[in-house]
Motif scaffolding. Structure first.
Motif, PDB file in Angstrom:
ATOM      1  N   ASN A   1       1.021  -0.995  -0.062  1.00 42.73           N
ATOM      2  CA  ASN A   1      -0.282   0.143   0.099  1.00 42.73           C
ATOM      3  C   ASN A   1       0.720   1.410  -0.190  1.00 42.73           C
ATOM      4  OD1 ASN A   1       0.947   0.169   2.710  1.00 42.73           O
ATOM      5  ND2 ASN A   1      -1.319  -1.041   3.338  1.00 42.73           N
ATOM      6  N   TYR A   2       2.023   1.210  -0.004  1.00 40.02           N
ATOM      7  CA  TYR A   2       3.147   2.062  -0.284  1.00 40.02           C
ATOM      8  C   TYR A   2       4.102   2.626  -0.927  1.00 40.02           C
ATOM      9  CZ  TYR A   2       6.747   5.987   1.211  1.00 40.02           C
ATOM     10  OH  TYR A   2       7.766   6.219   1.015  1.00 40.02           O
ATOM     11  N   PHE A   3       3.938   3.567  -2.192  1.00 39.06           N
ATOM     12  CA  PHE A   3       4.937   2.989  -3.322  1.00 39.06           C
ATOM     13  C   PHE A   3       5.882   3.978  -3.626  1.00 39.06           C
ATOM     14  CE2 PHE A   3       2.470  -1.218  -4.336  1.00 39.06           C
ATOM     15  CZ  PHE A   3       1.593  -0.656  -4.047  1.00 39.06           C
ATOM     16  N   PRO A   4       7.179   4.403  -3.248  1.00 39.11           N
ATOM     17  CA  PRO A   4       7.886   5.474  -3.045  1.00 39.11           C
ATOM     18  C   PRO A   4       9.035   5.275  -4.593  1.00 39.11           C
ATOM     19  CG  PRO A   4       9.237   3.880  -1.612  1.00 39.11           C
ATOM     20  CD  PRO A   4       7.536   3.505  -2.208  1.00 39.11           C
ATOM     21  N   TRP A   5       9.259   6.348  -5.100  1.00 39.92           N
ATOM     22  CA  TRP A   5      10.132   6.246  -6.244  1.00 39.92           C
ATOM     23  C   TRP A   5      11.216   6.948  -5.559  1.00 39.92           C
ATOM     24  CZ3 TRP A   5       9.951   4.243 -11.470  1.00 39.92           C
ATOM     25  CH2 TRP A   5       8.709   3.575 -11.249  1.00 39.92           C
ATOM     26  N   TYR A   6      12.874   6.658  -5.858  1.00 39.83           N
ATOM     27  CA  TYR A   6      13.323   6.948  -5.493  1.00 39.83           C
ATOM     28  C   TYR A   6      14.719   7.695  -6.980  1.00 39.83           C
ATOM     29  CZ  TYR A   6      12.662   5.595  -0.989  1.00 39.83           C
ATOM     30  OH  TYR A   6      12.604   5.761   0.701  1.00 39.83           O
ATOM     31  N   LYS A   7      16.019   8.247  -6.638  1.00 40.48           N
ATOM     32  CA  LYS A   7      16.237   8.219  -8.017  1.00 40.48           C
ATOM     33  C   LYS A   7      18.054   7.915  -7.348  1.00 40.48           C
ATOM     34  CE  LYS A   7      18.619  12.900 -10.262  1.00 40.48           C
ATOM     35  NZ  LYS A   7      18.264  14.100 -10.379  1.00 40.48           N
ATOM     36  N   GLN A   8      19.042   7.708  -7.958  1.00 40.56           N
ATOM     37  CA  GLN A   8      20.511   6.974  -8.023  1.00 40.56           C
ATOM     38  C   GLN A   8      21.466   8.024  -8.467  1.00 40.56           C
ATOM     39  OE1 GLN A   8      21.268   3.221  -6.599  1.00 40.56           O
ATOM     40  NE2 GLN A   8      23.055   3.863  -4.658  1.00 40.56           N
ATOM     41  N   GLU A   9      22.145   8.695  -8.038  1.00 40.81           N
ATOM     42  CA  GLU A   9      23.398   9.103  -8.646  1.00 40.81           C
ATOM     43  C   GLU A   9      24.627   7.836  -8.524  1.00 40.81           C
ATOM     44  OE1 GLU A   9      22.405  13.243  -7.563  1.00 40.81           O
ATOM     45  OE2 GLU A   9      22.126  13.795  -9.664  1.00 40.81           O
ATOM     46  N   LEU A  10      25.071   8.805  -9.337  1.00 39.30           N
ATOM     47  CA  LEU A  10      26.998   8.007  -9.291  1.00 39.30           C
ATOM     48  C   LEU A  10      26.932   8.041  -7.763  1.00 39.30           C
ATOM     49  CD1 LEU A  10      28.086   5.791 -11.549  1.00 39.30           C
ATOM     50  CD2 LEU A  10      29.548   7.455 -11.654  1.00 39.30           C
ATOM     51  N   GLY A  11      28.055   6.865  -6.827  1.00 36.78           N
ATOM     52  CA  GLY A  11      28.100   6.779  -6.089  1.00 36.78           C
ATOM     53  C   GLY A  11      27.499   7.617  -5.065  1.00 36.78           C
TER      54      GLY A  11
ATOM     55  N   ILE B   1      12.264  10.574  -4.571  1.00 35.38           N
ATOM     56  CA  ILE B   1      11.542  11.798  -4.841  1.00 35.38           C
ATOM     57  C   ILE B   1       9.963  12.014  -5.184  1.00 35.38           C
ATOM     58  CG2 ILE B   1      13.937  12.010  -7.086  1.00 35.38           C
ATOM     59  CD1 ILE B   1      11.806  10.631  -8.482  1.00 35.38           C
ATOM     60  N   ILE B   2       9.482  10.965  -5.345  1.00 30.61           N
ATOM     61  CA  ILE B   2       7.925  11.175  -4.687  1.00 30.61           C
ATOM     62  C   ILE B   2       7.571   9.619  -4.598  1.00 30.61           C
ATOM     63  CG2 ILE B   2       7.750  10.842  -7.061  1.00 30.61           C
ATOM     64  CD1 ILE B   2       5.346  12.882  -7.297  1.00 30.61           C
ATOM     65  N   ASP B   3       6.405   9.727  -3.694  1.00 26.50           N
ATOM     66  CA  ASP B   3       5.923   8.530  -3.206  1.00 26.50           C
ATOM     67  C   ASP B   3       3.906   8.234  -3.220  1.00 26.50           C
ATOM     68  OD1 ASP B   3       6.365   8.988   0.253  1.00 26.50           O
ATOM     69  OD2 ASP B   3       5.421  10.121  -0.896  1.00 26.50           O
ATOM     70  N   ILE B   4       3.424   7.417  -3.398  1.00 26.84           N
ATOM     71  CA  ILE B   4       2.184   7.314  -2.966  1.00 26.84           C
ATOM     72  C   ILE B   4       1.597   5.665  -2.265  1.00 26.84           C
ATOM     73  CG2 ILE B   4       1.821   6.115  -5.238  1.00 26.84           C
ATOM     74  CD1 ILE B   4      -0.436   7.817  -5.838  1.00 26.84           C
ATOM     75  N   ARG B   5       0.378   6.545  -0.932  1.00 24.81           N
ATOM     76  CA  ARG B   5       0.395   5.566  -0.945  1.00 24.81           C
ATOM     77  C   ARG B   5      -1.529   5.051  -1.932  1.00 24.81           C
ATOM     78  NH1 ARG B   5       2.946   8.310   2.332  1.00 24.81           N
ATOM     79  NH2 ARG B   5       3.853   7.534   4.313  1.00 24.81           N
ATOM     80  N   SER B   6      -1.534   3.989  -1.015  1.00 26.68           N
ATOM     81  CA  SER B   6      -2.803   3.289  -1.907  1.00 26.68           C
ATOM     82  C   SER B   6      -4.684   3.771  -1.921  1.00 26.68           C
ATOM     83  CB  SER B   6      -3.154   2.124  -1.492  1.00 26.68           C
ATOM     84  OG  SER B   6      -3.311   1.965  -0.123  1.00 26.68           O
ATOM     85  N   ASN B   7      -4.284   4.619  -1.159  1.00 19.28           N
ATOM     86  CA  ASN B   7      -5.879   5.349  -0.583  1.00 19.28           C
ATOM     87  C   ASN B   7      -5.737   6.689  -1.529  1.00 19.28           C
ATOM     88  OD1 ASN B   7      -3.810   6.838   0.666  1.00 19.28           O
ATOM     89  ND2 ASN B   7      -5.166   7.466   1.988  1.00 19.28           N
ATOM     90  N   VAL B   8      -4.985   6.749  -2.689  1.00 22.50           N
ATOM     91  CA  VAL B   8      -4.261   8.368  -3.909  1.00 22.50           C
ATOM     92  C   VAL B   8      -4.239   7.337  -5.084  1.00 22.50           C
ATOM     93  CG1 VAL B   8      -3.511   9.941  -4.170  1.00 22.50           C
ATOM     94  CG2 VAL B   8      -3.485   9.306  -2.228  1.00 22.50           C
ATOM     95  N   GLY B   9      -4.904   7.637  -6.335  1.00 22.02           N
ATOM     96  CA  GLY B   9      -4.851   7.364  -7.402  1.00 22.02           C
ATOM     97  C   GLY B   9      -3.505   8.074  -8.238  1.00 22.02           C
ATOM     98  N   GLU B  10      -3.257   9.723  -7.846  1.00 19.52           N
ATOM     99  CA  GLU B  10      -1.969  10.076  -8.508  1.00 19.52           C
ATOM    100  C   GLU B  10      -2.064  11.337  -7.826  1.00 19.52           C
ATOM    101  OE1 GLU B  10      -3.839  11.618 -12.051  1.00 19.52           O
ATOM    102  OE2 GLU B  10      -1.776  12.801 -12.787  1.00 19.52           O
ATOM    103  N   LYS B  11      -0.213  11.386  -7.701  1.00 17.48           N
ATOM    104  CA  LYS B  11       0.228  12.740  -6.715  1.00 17.48           C
ATOM    105  C   LYS B  11       1.632  13.307  -7.976  1.00 17.48           C
ATOM    106  CE  LYS B  11       3.066  13.393  -2.790  1.00 17.48           C
ATOM    107  NZ  LYS B  11       3.514  12.160  -1.594  1.00 17.48           N
TER     108      LYS B  11
END
Lengths: 115, 113
Positions: free
Chosen positions: B31-41, B47-57
């Motif tokens: 029910n929790y879906f985060p997105w991560y950005k990884q740069e070299l080193g 960067i953003i996350d969304i929970r299952s009670n929301v359709g868009e963020k």
């Protein structure tokens, strides 16, 4: 506010040795999780500690262990190192509120090379 | 256990165009879906996350959409810039939190100037 601090940044060990990695979470964060990152397997969950207790555990052998101290700092230990343990070990800390853990903040990781 | 699949593994986009990365998950209890950005080193950065009670963020040029029925979620980056070049990871967990994140395999995004 200081971020998640992991020490050391780089480490070279020989097969069969053991290693201890350290993680200092963000001040006030009581949950600390550990992940292993390799090119082949990606990011894999090792374990999570909260209030000095292991609360969640991933699918790693018993050679991988950890602990958390009263100040929330955490260490992970790998015994009898194998070549396949070479990886970037990442620590993440989170606040814990009534709804559970909040967002995870990652440290820069410890690059372990086993030769 | 949870399994998260991520596509594509590499993506090259002209500067100013949009980029879309897609993930599917297997555990209907997630029910929790985060997105991560990884740069070299560096370590992954949320960067953003969304929970299952929301359709868009949405957060400025970044948006995430979630389809619980189909069990997939997507990251949308508009007006891409060279500094968007990095590896992006999606993840999923239960309990609306970060106790145990299951990550996708990552997408290497390259922005072409």
């Amino acid at each position: 506010k200081a971020g998640v601090t992991q020490t050391p940044r780089y480490l070279i060990k020989t097969r069969g040795q053991q290693v201890t990695l350290s993680c200092s979470p963000i001040s006030g964060h009581r949950s600390v999780s550990w992940y292993q990152q390799t090119p082949g397997q990606g990011l894999q969950f090792l374990f999570e500690y909260f209030s000095e207790t292991q609360r969640n555990k991933g699918n790693f052998p018993g050679r991988f262990s950890g602990r958390q101290f009263s100040n929330s700092r955490s260490e992970m230990n790998v015994s009898t190192l194998e070549l396949g343990d070479s990886a970037l070990y990442l620590c993440a800390s989170s606040l814990v509120n009534q709804r559970g853990n909040t967002e995870a903040f990652f440290g820069q990781g410890t690059r372990l090379t086993v030769v | 256990g949870e399994n998260v699949e991520q596509h594509p593994s590499t993506l090259s986009v002209q500067e100013g165009d949009s980029a879309v990365i897609k993930c599917t998950y297997s555990d209907s209890a997630s029910n929790y879906f985060p997105w991560y950005k990884q740069e070299l080193g560096k370590g992954p950065q949320l960067i953003i996350d969304i929970r299952s009670n929301v359709g868009e963020k949405k957060d400025q040029r970044i948006a995430v959409t979630l389809n619980k029925t189909a069990k997939h979620f997507s990251l949308h980056i508009t007006e891409t810039q060279p500094e968007d070049s990095a590896v992006y990871f999606c993840a999923a967990s239960r309990n609306f939190g970060n106790e145990k994140l299951t990550f996708g395999t990552g997408t290497r995004l390259t922005i072409i100037p």
